[in-house]
Design a protein around this motif. Structure first.
Motif, mmCIF file in Angstrom:
data_model
loop_
_atom_site.group_PDB
_atom_site.id
_atom_site.type_symbol
_atom_site.label_atom_id
_atom_site.label_comp_id
_atom_site.label_asym_id
_atom_site.label_seq_id
_atom_site.Cartn_x
_atom_site.Cartn_y
_atom_site.Cartn_z
ATOM 1 N N LYS A 64 -29.719 2.236 21.783
ATOM 2 C CA LYS A 64 -29.513 2.160 20.336
ATOM 3 C C LYS A 64 -28.688 3.340 19.821
ATOM 4 C CE LYS A 64 -33.992 -0.133 19.647
ATOM 5 N NZ LYS A 64 -35.281 -0.101 18.962
ATOM 6 N N SER A 65 -28.328 3.269 18.551
ATOM 7 C CA SER A 65 -27.724 4.425 17.880
ATOM 8 C C SER A 65 -28.771 5.537 17.777
ATOM 9 C CB SER A 65 -27.265 4.042 16.472
ATOM 10 O OG SER A 65 -26.313 3.008 16.528
ATOM 11 N N PRO A 191 -18.337 5.395 18.572
ATOM 12 C CA PRO A 191 -19.788 5.222 18.399
ATOM 13 C C PRO A 191 -20.578 5.396 19.690
ATOM 14 C CG PRO A 191 -18.664 3.097 18.291
ATOM 15 C CD PRO A 191 -17.597 4.139 18.348
ATOM 16 N N VAL A 192 -19.901 5.246 20.857
ATOM 17 C CA VAL A 192 -20.566 5.396 22.159
ATOM 18 C C VAL A 192 -19.812 6.439 22.983
ATOM 19 C CG1 VAL A 192 -21.262 4.239 24.299
ATOM 20 C CG2 VAL A 192 -21.371 3.009 22.129
ATOM 21 N N VAL A 193 -20.564 7.407 23.541
ATOM 22 C CA VAL A 193 -19.950 8.483 24.325
ATOM 23 C C VAL A 193 -20.615 8.528 25.694
ATOM 24 C CG1 VAL A 193 -19.447 10.954 24.418
ATOM 25 C CG2 VAL A 193 -19.549 9.807 22.202
ATOM 26 N N ASP A 219 -27.477 13.218 16.644
ATOM 27 C CA ASP A 219 -28.144 13.070 15.342
ATOM 28 C C ASP A 219 -27.207 12.545 14.258
ATOM 29 O OD1 ASP A 219 -30.417 13.984 16.555
ATOM 30 O OD2 ASP A 219 -30.225 16.050 15.847
ATOM 31 N N SER A 220 -25.900 12.488 14.562
ATOM 32 C CA SER A 220 -24.955 11.913 13.590
ATOM 33 C C SER A 220 -24.906 10.387 13.690
ATOM 34 C CB SER A 220 -23.555 12.499 13.814
ATOM 35 O OG SER A 220 -23.008 12.008 15.028
ATOM 36 N N GLY A 221 -25.659 9.812 14.641
ATOM 37 C CA GLY A 221 -25.752 8.354 14.749
ATOM 38 C C GLY A 221 -25.064 7.759 15.949
ATOM 39 N N LYS A 222 -24.488 8.609 16.813
ATOM 40 C CA LYS A 222 -23.803 8.079 17.992
ATOM 41 C C LYS A 222 -24.798 7.711 19.092
ATOM 42 C CE LYS A 222 -19.549 10.722 17.264
ATOM 43 N NZ LYS A 222 -18.967 9.696 16.438
#
Length: 363
Positions: A64-65, A191-193, A219-222
């Protein structure tokens, strides 16, 4: 045209862990629309064969994010192969994976717009400076030219290599090259790393700085997926992790869940008050403590005895924490020369070693 005769489907694993089975059941029995709504990244029976060799065997996973997922395993377990499939570097033999609902098999160009990747070995150009490298990758990502310079400075500040920004890559230390590679993965705000062993070659202080930076990214949503050999790193960063052996997930869950489920027993470390006289007197100082532990923790094993430190391993997991703390407090009150003590679970490293000793067996 004759087809290859090796099997394409994942092989069944004997005695598969309940958490891994539950994740497979969840992924296989949930509609795609619901999976894409709940998860940023989904793996469904992801499998890779190299001729007859099964490198990755039917991985099922939803991430998930705001989640950092850790892939742990020794060299050859299948971690980097998994990353190569997720980035499109390697073809998937069976199954599929999706990023924000885009299939890696059929929509790889769209997927590559949504991911950032820090490879295991730095893919950098030696004669460019760190600033030029960041600007070049920013332009490749579609960042307007006038914003590239400020973005390079911001990333260098975030990852603490500002004073090396105008050095050529070949002049950078191994740790600073890893920081540069990690910052490249974040260009374009994907969004995905994916981070393949991002802290290799870093000193402890630099590692800690990078962990803090990655925590802010998470924590920024990634969604972050990382591989590491450092148990400490996984405990600091990962919300969930899996241990890979021979291309299979052997366990899956949060750090605390894995320790509670697989870590056998507890560790007690006792610091004895420093004696004023010789080592003979020191030996007599520790004897009452050793007798006390032997009487009250019958299954205890003295693992280490060095200077003023005694380390015991308690194999009996049925004894409640409250009772163990109560007994140790009683020992302090009895004036057994205990200066301090600590009581804790066995480490994640012990869980890791329990599984990875089977790496070279045949499934």
């Amino acid at each position: 045209m004759q087809q290859s005769n090796f099997p394409k489907n994942p092989k069944d694993v004997i005695n598969e862990d309940s958490d891994v089975l539950a994740e497979k059941h969840q992924i296989r029995n949930t509609s795609q629309s619901e999976l894409f709504q709940n998860y940023t990244m989904v793996l469904s029976d992801l499998t890779k064969y190299y001729k007859d060799f099964l490198a990755v065997n039917g991985l099922c996973l939803g991430v998930k994010s705001y989640e950092c997922f850790g892939l742990l395993g020794i060299n050859g377990a299948g971690k980097t192969t998994t990353f190569k499939m997720l980035t499109g570097d390697e073809a998937i033999s069976h199954g599929d994976a999706w990023v924000q609902g885009n299939s890696i098999k059929t929509e790889i160009k769209q997927v590559q717009k949504l991911i950032g990747y820090c490879p295991q070995f730095d893919a950098l150009l030696d004669d460019l400076t760190a600033r030029e490298t960041l600007q070049m990758f920013s332009l490749l990502r579609g960042i307007p030219l006038q914003q590239c310079s400020s973005l390079a400075e911001k990333l260098a500040l975030d990852f603490n290599f500002s004073r090396h920004l105008d050095k050529q890559v070949k002049e950078l230390s191994g740790g600073n090259k890893r920081k540069l590679s990690t910052s490249i993965a974040l260009i374009g705000d994907p969004p995905v790393v994916y981070l393949d062993e991002p802290t290799t070659g870093m000193d402890p202080a630099t590692k800690r700085y990078l962990w803090n930076a990655l925590c802010r990214v998470r924590d920024s949503g990634k969604t972050i997926v990382l591989t590491s050999h450092s148990m400490e790193e996984c405990e600091a960063l990962c919300t969930r992790l899996a241990i890979m052996v021979n291309g299979n997930f052997k366990c899956l869950g949060s750090t605390q869940h894995l320790k509670s489920k697989f870590a056998e027993g507890y560790t007690i470390t006792i610091k004895v008050k420093k004696p004023e006289n010789s080592s003979a007197a020191h030996h007599s100082e520790t004897q009452p403590i050793e007798h006390f532990i032997r009487d009250n923790f019958p299954n205890s094993q003295l693992r280490e005895k060095h200077e003023e430190l005694l380390t015991y391993y308690i194999s009996d997991k049925s004894v409640p924490w409250s009772k163990m703390f109560g007994l140790l407090e009683e020992a302090k009150r009895r004036d057994l020369n205990i200066e301090d003590y600590s009581l804790g679970q066995s480490s994640l490293e012990q869980v890791f070693l329990t599984f990875t000793k089977h790496q070279f067996t045949t499934e």
